[in-house]
Design a protein around this motif. Structure first.
Motif, PDB file in Angstrom:
ATOM      1  N   PRO A  53     -16.043   5.497  15.216  1.00 39.96           N
ATOM      2  CA  PRO A  53     -17.080   5.324  16.691  1.00 39.96           C
ATOM      3  C   PRO A  53     -17.347   6.584  17.032  1.00 39.96           C
ATOM      4  N   GLY A  54     -16.476   7.754  16.559  1.00 41.60           N
ATOM      5  CA  GLY A  54     -16.744   9.062  17.031  1.00 41.60           C
ATOM      6  C   GLY A  54     -15.957  10.087  16.322  1.00 41.60           C
ATOM      7  N   ALA A  55     -16.021  11.272  16.704  1.00 39.18           N
ATOM      8  CA  ALA A  55     -15.005  12.360  16.149  1.00 39.18           C
ATOM      9  C   ALA A  55     -14.041  12.729  16.800  1.00 39.18           C
ATOM     10  N   SER A  56     -13.678  12.038  17.950  1.00 37.48           N
ATOM     11  CA  SER A  56     -12.476  12.153  18.879  1.00 37.48           C
ATOM     12  C   SER A  56     -12.388  10.861  19.539  1.00 37.48           C
ATOM     13  N   LEU A  57     -10.988  10.747  19.867  1.00 34.64           N
ATOM     14  CA  LEU A  57     -10.767   9.782  20.877  1.00 34.64           C
ATOM     15  C   LEU A  57     -11.260  10.027  22.198  1.00 34.64           C
ATOM     16  N   HIS A  58     -11.234  10.959  22.476  1.00 36.99           N
ATOM     17  CA  HIS A  58     -11.574  11.154  24.198  1.00 36.99           C
ATOM     18  C   HIS A  58     -13.146  10.923  24.409  1.00 36.99           C
ATOM     19  N   GLU A  59     -13.781  11.525  23.287  1.00 36.02           N
ATOM     20  CA  GLU A  59     -15.174  11.140  23.732  1.00 36.02           C
ATOM     21  C   GLU A  59     -15.721   9.740  23.692  1.00 36.02           C
ATOM     22  N   ILE A  60     -14.859   8.818  22.866  1.00 37.41           N
ATOM     23  CA  ILE A  60     -15.108   7.417  23.173  1.00 37.41           C
ATOM     24  C   ILE A  60     -14.791   6.797  24.541  1.00 37.41           C
ATOM     25  N   GLU A  61     -13.661   7.273  24.961  1.00 34.01           N
ATOM     26  CA  GLU A  61     -13.540   6.834  26.322  1.00 34.01           C
ATOM     27  C   GLU A  61     -14.524   7.370  27.467  1.00 34.01           C
ATOM     28  N   VAL A  62     -14.986   8.655  27.202  1.00 35.25           N
ATOM     29  CA  VAL A  62     -16.005   9.002  27.946  1.00 35.25           C
ATOM     30  C   VAL A  62     -17.146   8.281  27.943  1.00 35.25           C
ATOM     31  N   LEU A  63     -17.677   7.690  26.768  1.00 36.17           N
ATOM     32  CA  LEU A  63     -18.603   6.959  26.566  1.00 36.17           C
ATOM     33  C   LEU A  63     -18.490   5.368  27.099  1.00 36.17           C
ATOM     34  N   ARG A  64     -17.453   4.856  27.009  1.00 36.90           N
ATOM     35  CA  ARG A  64     -16.945   3.605  27.268  1.00 36.90           C
ATOM     36  C   ARG A  64     -16.934   3.469  28.989  1.00 36.90           C
ATOM     37  N   GLU A  65     -16.701   4.737  29.686  1.00 40.88           N
ATOM     38  CA  GLU A  65     -16.897   4.729  30.976  1.00 40.88           C
ATOM     39  C   GLU A  65     -18.175   4.808  31.385  1.00 40.88           C
ATOM     40  N   MET A  66     -18.932   5.588  30.770  1.00 45.06           N
ATOM     41  CA  MET A  66     -20.466   5.648  31.033  1.00 45.06           C
ATOM     42  C   MET A  66     -21.284   4.232  31.109  1.00 45.06           C
ATOM     43  N   ALA A  67     -20.874   3.566  29.869  1.00 40.21           N
ATOM     44  CA  ALA A  67     -21.512   2.113  29.796  1.00 40.21           C
ATOM     45  C   ALA A  67     -20.946   1.208  30.838  1.00 40.21           C
ATOM     46  N   ARG A  68     -19.665   1.361  31.037  1.00 43.73           N
ATOM     47  CA  ARG A  68     -19.396   0.450  32.161  1.00 43.73           C
ATOM     48  C   ARG A  68     -20.008   0.554  33.373  1.00 43.73           C
ATOM     49  N   LYS A  69     -20.202   1.893  33.796  1.00 47.24           N
ATOM     50  CA  LYS A  69     -20.743   2.305  35.190  1.00 47.24           C
ATOM     51  C   LYS A  69     -22.170   1.890  35.285  1.00 47.24           C
ATOM     52  N   ALA A  70     -22.681   1.781  33.868  1.00 49.42           N
ATOM     53  CA  ALA A  70     -24.179   1.410  33.891  1.00 49.42           C
ATOM     54  C   ALA A  70     -24.418   0.207  33.690  1.00 49.42           C
ATOM     55  N   GLY A  71     -23.307  -0.706  33.602  1.00 55.36           N
ATOM     56  CA  GLY A  71     -23.595  -2.000  32.987  1.00 55.36           C
ATOM     57  C   GLY A  71     -24.096  -2.368  31.833  1.00 55.36           C
ATOM     58  N   LEU A  72     -23.591  -1.419  30.770  1.00 50.26           N
ATOM     59  CA  LEU A  72     -24.540  -1.613  29.363  1.00 50.26           C
ATOM     60  C   LEU A  72     -23.209  -2.034  28.475  1.00 50.26           C
ATOM     61  N   THR A  73     -23.584  -2.636  27.313  1.00 48.64           N
ATOM     62  CA  THR A  73     -22.658  -2.870  26.334  1.00 48.64           C
ATOM     63  C   THR A  73     -22.348  -1.966  25.383  1.00 48.64           C
ATOM     64  N   MET A  74     -21.300  -1.542  25.093  1.00 51.36           N
ATOM     65  CA  MET A  74     -20.804  -0.628  24.004  1.00 51.36           C
ATOM     66  C   MET A  74     -20.135  -1.201  23.065  1.00 51.36           C
ATOM     67  N   PHE A  75     -20.452  -1.225  21.828  1.00 53.16           N
ATOM     68  CA  PHE A  75     -19.905  -1.946  20.712  1.00 53.16           C
ATOM     69  C   PHE A  75     -19.087  -0.940  19.743  1.00 53.16           C
ATOM     70  N   ALA A  76     -17.970  -0.521  19.511  1.00 52.40           N
ATOM     71  CA  ALA A  76     -17.535   0.291  18.396  1.00 52.40           C
ATOM     72  C   ALA A  76     -17.322  -0.618  17.349  1.00 52.40           C
ATOM     73  N   SER A  77     -18.071  -0.947  16.341  1.00 54.03           N
ATOM     74  CA  SER A  77     -18.017  -1.587  15.221  1.00 54.03           C
ATOM     75  C   SER A  77     -17.074  -1.191  14.091  1.00 54.03           C
ATOM     76  N   TRP A  78     -16.506  -1.983  13.557  1.00 55.62           N
ATOM     77  CA  TRP A  78     -15.449  -1.925  12.282  1.00 55.62           C
ATOM     78  C   TRP A  78     -15.952  -2.945  11.293  1.00 55.62           C
ATOM     79  N   HIS A  79     -16.965  -2.480  10.579  1.00 51.20           N
ATOM     80  CA  HIS A  79     -17.453  -3.494   9.573  1.00 51.20           C
ATOM     81  C   HIS A  79     -16.542  -4.436   8.636  1.00 51.20           C
ATOM     82  N   SER A  80     -15.524  -3.606   8.370  1.00 44.45           N
ATOM     83  CA  SER A  80     -14.473  -4.474   7.580  1.00 44.45           C
ATOM     84  C   SER A  80     -13.616  -5.530   8.116  1.00 44.45           C
ATOM     85  N   ARG A  81     -13.716  -5.617   9.270  1.00 42.38           N
ATOM     86  CA  ARG A  81     -13.005  -6.742  10.081  1.00 42.38           C
ATOM     87  C   ARG A  81     -13.921  -7.788  10.239  1.00 42.38           C
TER      88      ARG A  81
END
Length: 309
Positions: A93-121
């Protein structure tokens, strides 16, 4: 939903053409309306050179799927979320762990869906294996995830650069399955990373984990394997051996083959993303990437001969 979700796809490389485009086309609830790529176009939709150009022109777009390399994904996802779009992130989902947390918080505040996909699952054997293992005592796990990098990433330079993950690009697929099917969390104990003298990222890695009940988990990743891929996860339990093969397409338990149905990883990914958007939910599990980050933190680096593509 009566209205189709309009989708933009960013990054038109091999994985986009092989998997993303057919999966979107097959989903009756999705409509691909635009794509962005510096070097490629998709027939039948509007094409733009950058995500910024796409977002500026496609103001009514509902969602954006990102399949460009991970090093650029944070900036792309940030732009999409700022424009009010739901976002799906190709793995990792990203090049670092922290950037994903930043994006997740952005999505939550905006009421948007973020999906970090793992196709093998979404491989057909995974959920059946998870259900069976939930009722058993796991004694040990052996992961053998080996393939030929020249076949799967011909001429691709980004995989050898910082953030490209090297052999963990496929290896993280195995970790996504392991973290999905095992009933207990695993913790990395030691790792060895085999790094060519002319690359930043490893071409092979050995990892040793332990789960919370003391079961050992050994993972061997290798990009020097061929010509036939070895994508296997073998779990020794109190009731015999569970074996996942072919990256999750095949399952056997105690020597008996289990019918798990046809492969439909990417169609399942897009159906799941669409359902998340409809329900107003998120799906952001960073455990597979966290294990890779731990391997880079704890791993002993062994320099080996230069890689020649």
């Amino acid at each position: 939903m009566t209205k189709k979700l309009t989708v933009g796809l960013v990054g038109i490389g091999k994985i986009a053409r092989d998997q993303h485009l057919p999966a979107i086309a097959a989903d009756p609830g999705l409509e691909l309306t635009a794509c962005a790529s510096r070097h490629a176009e998709v027939q039948g939709v509007r094409n733009y050179p950058t995500i910024e150009a796409l977002l500026a022109a496609e103001r009514d777009l509902d969602a954006v799927s990102l399949s460009a390399p991970p090093q650029v994904r944070f900036a792309q996802a940030r732009a999409a979320l700022a424009a009010g779009k739901h976002v799906m992130l190709e793995k990792p989902p990203g090049a670092s762990l922290h950037e994903i947390e930043v994006l997740r918080e952005m999505a939550r505040k905006a009421g948007l869906t973020m999906f970090a996909s793992w196709h093998s699952r979404h491989a057909p054997a995974v959920d059946t294996a998870r259900e069976w293992l939930a009722q058993r005592a796991v004694r040990s796990v052996d992961v053998r995830w080996k393939e030929d990098v020249r076949k799967w990433h011909p001429g691709q330079k980004w995989i050898w650069e910082p953030g490209g993950l090297g052999v963990f690009d496929p290896g993280i697929n195995a970790l996504s399955i392991v973290t999905r099917i095992l009933p207990h969390e695993i913790v990395l104990q030691t790792a060895t990373l085999f790094v060519p003298s002319n690359t930043h990222t490893p071409i092979a890695a050995n990892l040793d984990f332990v789960d919370l009940n003391g079961a050992t988990v050994r993972a061997e990743f290798d990009w020097r394997h061929g010509p036939r891929e070895q994508w296997e996860i073998e779990v020794q339990t109190s009731d015999g051996t569970l074996l996942i093969e072919q990256g999750g397409k095949r399952l056997s338990i105690a020597g008996e083959v289990v019918d798990v149905g046809p492969e439909r990883e990417y169609p399942s990914l897009y159906a799941h993303w669409r359902e998340l958007i409809e329900r107003g939910e998120e799906d952001v599990d960073v455990r597979p990437l966290r294990h890779v980050a731990d391997a880079f933190l704890l791993g002993a680096r062994r320099e080996i001969e230069a890689f020649v593509d």
